[in-house]
Scaffold this motif. Structure first.
Motif, PDB file in Angstrom:
ATOM      1  N   ALA A 121      -6.900 -11.743  -5.752  1.00 43.67           N
ATOM      2  CA  ALA A 121      -7.100 -11.689  -7.194  1.00 43.67           C
ATOM      3  C   ALA A 121      -5.990 -10.872  -7.836  1.00 43.67           C
ATOM      4  CB  ALA A 121      -8.461 -11.073  -7.503  1.00 43.67           C
ATOM      5  N   LEU A 122      -5.634 -11.230  -9.055  1.00 50.17           N
ATOM      6  CA  LEU A 122      -4.632 -10.458  -9.773  1.00 50.17           C
ATOM      7  C   LEU A 122      -5.073  -9.007  -9.901  1.00 50.17           C
ATOM      8  CD1 LEU A 122      -2.035 -10.207 -11.425  1.00 50.17           C
ATOM      9  CD2 LEU A 122      -3.310 -11.046 -13.420  1.00 50.17           C
ATOM     10  N   SER A 123      -6.380  -8.797 -10.067  1.00 50.84           N
ATOM     11  CA  SER A 123      -6.883  -7.427 -10.207  1.00 50.84           C
ATOM     12  C   SER A 123      -6.616  -6.592  -8.961  1.00 50.84           C
ATOM     13  CB  SER A 123      -8.379  -7.443 -10.517  1.00 50.84           C
ATOM     14  OG  SER A 123      -9.101  -8.101  -9.476  1.00 50.84           O
ATOM     15  N   ASP A 124      -6.630  -7.210  -7.769  1.00 55.08           N
ATOM     16  CA  ASP A 124      -6.334  -6.483  -6.533  1.00 55.08           C
ATOM     17  C   ASP A 124      -4.889  -5.991  -6.547  1.00 55.08           C
ATOM     18  OD1 ASP A 124      -8.864  -6.857  -5.400  1.00 55.08           O
ATOM     19  OD2 ASP A 124      -8.299  -8.770  -4.500  1.00 55.08           O
ATOM     20  N   LEU A 125      -3.978  -6.886  -6.910  1.00 52.28           N
ATOM     21  CA  LEU A 125      -2.568  -6.519  -6.967  1.00 52.28           C
ATOM     22  C   LEU A 125      -2.312  -5.469  -8.041  1.00 52.28           C
ATOM     23  CD1 LEU A 125      -1.218 -10.118  -6.529  1.00 52.28           C
ATOM     24  CD2 LEU A 125      -0.603  -8.214  -5.022  1.00 52.28           C
ATOM     25  N   GLU A 126      -2.962  -5.631  -9.180  1.00 56.10           N
ATOM     26  CA  GLU A 126      -2.785  -4.657 -10.260  1.00 56.10           C
ATOM     27  C   GLU A 126      -3.366  -3.301  -9.884  1.00 56.10           C
ATOM     28  OE1 GLU A 126      -2.656  -7.447 -14.248  1.00 56.10           O
ATOM     29  OE2 GLU A 126      -4.620  -6.842 -13.445  1.00 56.10           O
ATOM     30  N   GLN A 127      -4.476  -3.300  -9.162  1.00 56.13           N
ATOM     31  CA  GLN A 127      -5.071  -2.035  -8.722  1.00 56.13           C
ATOM     32  C   GLN A 127      -4.149  -1.317  -7.746  1.00 56.13           C
ATOM     33  OE1 GLN A 127      -8.870  -2.453  -6.767  1.00 56.13           O
ATOM     34  NE2 GLN A 127      -9.180  -0.236  -6.570  1.00 56.13           N
ATOM     35  N   PHE A 128      -3.557  -2.071  -6.817  1.00 55.15           N
ATOM     36  CA  PHE A 128      -2.635  -1.460  -5.850  1.00 55.15           C
ATOM     37  C   PHE A 128      -1.395  -0.951  -6.579  1.00 55.15           C
ATOM     38  CE2 PHE A 128      -0.425  -2.172  -1.463  1.00 55.15           C
ATOM     39  CZ  PHE A 128      -0.429  -0.798  -1.249  1.00 55.15           C
ATOM     40  N   ALA A 129      -0.888  -1.739  -7.518  1.00 53.05           N
ATOM     41  CA  ALA A 129       0.286  -1.316  -8.285  1.00 53.05           C
ATOM     42  C   ALA A 129       0.015  -0.015  -9.025  1.00 53.05           C
ATOM     43  CB  ALA A 129       0.681  -2.416  -9.275  1.00 53.05           C
ATOM     44  N   ALA A 130      -1.149   0.090  -9.662  1.00 58.51           N
ATOM     45  CA  ALA A 130      -1.497   1.306 -10.401  1.00 58.51           C
ATOM     46  C   ALA A 130      -1.653   2.493  -9.460  1.00 58.51           C
ATOM     47  CB  ALA A 130      -2.783   1.081 -11.194  1.00 58.51           C
ATOM     48  N   ALA A 131      -2.245   2.254  -8.292  1.00 54.74           N
ATOM     49  CA  ALA A 131      -2.419   3.340  -7.322  1.00 54.74           C
ATOM     50  C   ALA A 131      -1.074   3.855  -6.815  1.00 54.74           C
ATOM     51  CB  ALA A 131      -3.283   2.861  -6.149  1.00 54.74           C
ATOM     52  N   LEU A 132      -0.137   2.945  -6.584  1.00 55.60           N
ATOM     53  CA  LEU A 132       1.190   3.359  -6.127  1.00 55.60           C
ATOM     54  C   LEU A 132       1.896   4.181  -7.199  1.00 55.60           C
ATOM     55  CD1 LEU A 132       2.369   0.097  -4.321  1.00 55.60           C
ATOM     56  CD2 LEU A 132       1.787   2.278  -3.239  1.00 55.60           C
ATOM     57  N   ALA A 133       1.752   3.781  -8.465  1.00 55.64           N
ATOM     58  CA  ALA A 133       2.340   4.567  -9.550  1.00 55.64           C
ATOM     59  C   ALA A 133       1.693   5.943  -9.639  1.00 55.64           C
ATOM     60  CB  ALA A 133       2.187   3.818 -10.872  1.00 55.64           C
ATOM     61  N   ASP A 134       0.369   6.006  -9.467  1.00 56.80           N
ATOM     62  CA  ASP A 134      -0.321   7.298  -9.463  1.00 56.80           C
ATOM     63  C   ASP A 134       0.153   8.172  -8.305  1.00 56.80           C
ATOM     64  OD1 ASP A 134      -1.828   6.793 -11.714  1.00 56.80           O
ATOM     65  OD2 ASP A 134      -3.565   6.048 -10.608  1.00 56.80           O
TER      66      ASP A 134
END
Length: 286
Positions: A5-18
């Motif tokens: 899901a796009l949300s999975d990729l977006e969640q991982f992207a946000a976590a990496l930025a954090d």
């Protein structure tokens, strides 16, 4: 269509930025920008690094959408290259150049293997790194100069081996003692200092500088394993690094990457996020 899901990729992207921002806030650190000072970086400040971390969030969000749309790997590489160019143009510094590459590679590997399992993700990183370095033209960066001069693999070997600094060094150090968050973060950093062929350190201090980095990591790990307060040692090491003009950008990049990966996997498996990653400490510790 990608089964992620796009949300999975977006969640991982946000976590990496954090995670990248969390590494910045970890204080004190030898030779690196933190809440206390600029370490060995006359050209960097906490404010500048914060702006860079914000740009990292935008870049990773864009990359997540491109991965979901299954854009070809060369197009993903171009997104990373444009992020580097934008950071240099707007900030006049490559604040997080290593972070751009490493986080982009890890997010792309997740999109390819569709698993957050450490072994599967490490193998996917290695495959993508091989593809990237077969196609990429290496520039005359300080890291490339250090790799050539000192015959070390640096970030290239780290990626081709599937990020052992993350999966085999830093991650087990963090997972092993989550009851002491600060201590586990510093233990992960100490072990990365002993493991990482840090080309920013080599560029500034040569083999002698790298040996000093290794020794500082050993001292920090022993301090932590004895149960002593690491802050006085870290302050002393920071002064020593500043005097010798040493830093450890590779260690910082891998530490931030590990923070982000662990937060992402924790959230997916119902474990609360590491609070260090989502709040900014108000001041330098006394």
């Amino acid at each position: 269509m990608n089964c992620l899901a796009l949300s999975d990729l977006e969640q991982f992207a946000a976590a990496l930025a954090d995670g990248i921002r969390a590494e910045l806030y970890l204080t004190p650190k030898p030779g690196l920008v933190d809440l206390c000072d600029n370490g060995s970086h006359d050209d960097l400040t906490l404010e500048l690094m914060n702006r860079s971390a914000g740009m990292m969030r935008e870049y990773l969000a864009e990359l997540a959408v491109a991965i979901y749309r299954q854009q070809p790997f060369p197009e993903l590489q171009q997104i990373g290259l444009k992020a580097e160019q934008r950071m240099l143009a707007e900030l006049q510094s490559n604040c997080h150049r290593g972070g751009i590459f490493l986080s982009g590679l890890l997010l792309s590997a997740y999109g390819e293997c569709r698993s957050d399992n450490p072994e599967a993700l490490s193998n996917a990183v290695a495959r993508l790194a091989q593809r990237h370095f077969l196609q990429a033209r290496l520039t005359g960066s300080h890291g490339q100069q250090a790799r050539a001069r000192y015959h070390t693999g640096g970030i290239i070997a780290e990626c081709l081996n599937g990020l052992p600094g993350l999966f085999q060094i830093a991650l087990p150090s963090l997972i092993g003692n989550l009851n002491d968050l600060a201590g586990s973060c510093y233990l992960a950093m100490a072990r990365l200092m002993q493991h990482c062929d840090d080309t920013t350190c080599l560029h500034r201090g040569g083999q002698t500088g790298l040996a000093r980095l290794r020794k500082a990591g050993q001292e920090l790990e022993l301090c932590l394993l004895r149960g002593a307060d690491p802050v006085p040692l870290l302050r002393r090491q920071n002064q020593e690094f500043k005097t010798a003009n040493l830093t450890m950008g590779g260690v910082a990049d891998l530490l931030g990457l590990t923070f982000g990966y662990l937060d992402f996997t924790n959230s997916r498996h119902g474990i609360s996020s590491l609070s260090l990653h989502h709040k900014q400490p108000s001041s330098c510790p006394a």
